[in-house]
Design an enzyme around this catalytic site. Structure first.
Site, PDB file in Angstrom:
ATOM      1  NE  ARG A 191      -2.870   3.225   0.625  1.00  0.00           N
ATOM      2  CZ  ARG A 191      -2.202   4.347   0.385  1.00  0.00           C
ATOM      3  NH1 ARG A 191      -0.963   4.310  -0.081  1.00  0.00           N
ATOM      4  NH2 ARG A 191      -2.726   5.523   0.609  1.00  0.00           N
ATOM      5  CG  LEU A 210      -3.801   7.825   9.645  1.00  0.00           C
ATOM      6  CD1 LEU A 210      -5.070   8.522   9.176  1.00  0.00           C
ATOM      7  CD2 LEU A 210      -3.933   7.405  11.098  1.00  0.00           C
ATOM      8  N   PRO A 211      -0.920   3.943   8.214  1.00  0.00           N
ATOM      9  CG  PRO A 211       0.707   2.574   9.172  1.00  0.00           C
ATOM     10  CD  PRO A 211       0.028   3.904   9.326  1.00  0.00           C
ATOM     11  CG  HIS A 212      -4.701   2.182   4.875  1.00  0.00           C
ATOM     12  ND1 HIS A 212      -4.110   3.428   4.978  1.00  0.00           N
ATOM     13  CD2 HIS A 212      -5.213   2.135   3.630  1.00  0.00           C
ATOM     14  CE1 HIS A 212      -4.287   4.095   3.854  1.00  0.00           C
ATOM     15  NE2 HIS A 212      -4.949   3.330   3.012  1.00  0.00           N
ATOM     16  CB  ALA A 213      -2.598  -3.594   4.290  1.00  0.00           C
TER      17      ALA A 213
END
Length: 154
Positions: free
Chosen positions: A50, A64-67
């Site tokens: 991402r 706000l890392p997200h996957a």
């Protein structure tokens, strides 16, 4: 949707420092694996994948890392407070010390976006951010993050 539905107390940590974004993602994956039984390697790979689309550092020391992941049943969160900020390639070029990682099922669609919006709103609240930076006890950090707030329109 409430943060208490996305985040459990065991998924909140305070850590000293990291030398790279990759090492931070490894920590997020390990916390997710320990707290939720998530496949840590898949979580790390998802975050890195991402991040190649664009940095998830939203500014003001917040990332706000997200996957989206296969074999995940519900949206889950992981929060890490860094004692020493990390250079994260954020939009404002400021180092990051508050990181809220979000993992969602591949097919979560709009629910993933709603969860991301909720986390984003929470992390834009200066009162919340100040309290998070002033505390180093994971239990207090969890309480700050999950305090009941008045519902807001997305």
């Amino acid at each position: 949707m409430e943060l208490s539905k996305l985040l459990i107390p065991g998924a909140v940590r305070v850590v000293g420092q990291f030398t790279s974004k990759k090492r931070l993602f490894q920590e997020l994956g390990e916390v997710a694996a320990q707290a939720y039984g998530l496949n840590g390697a898949a979580a790390i790979e998802g975050l890195q994948e991402r991040e190649t689309l664009g940095p998830t550092g939203v500014g003001h020391g917040i990332a706000l890392p997200h996957a989206r992941l296969e074999d995940l049943k519900s949206i889950i969160g992981v929060f890490v407070r860094l004692e020493k900020p990390l250079d994260y390639d954020s939009v404002d070029r400021q180092p990051v010390d508050l990181v809220f990682g979000l993992f969602a099922p591949k097919d979560s669609g709009v629910d993933h976006l709603k969860a991301l919006a909720l986390v984003s709103r929470t992390m834009r609240d200066q009162g919340v951010v100040s309290k998070l930076r002033a505390n180093s006890d994971p239990a207090k950090l969890y309480a700050i993050l999950t305090e009941a707030r008045a519902p807001q329109a997305a």
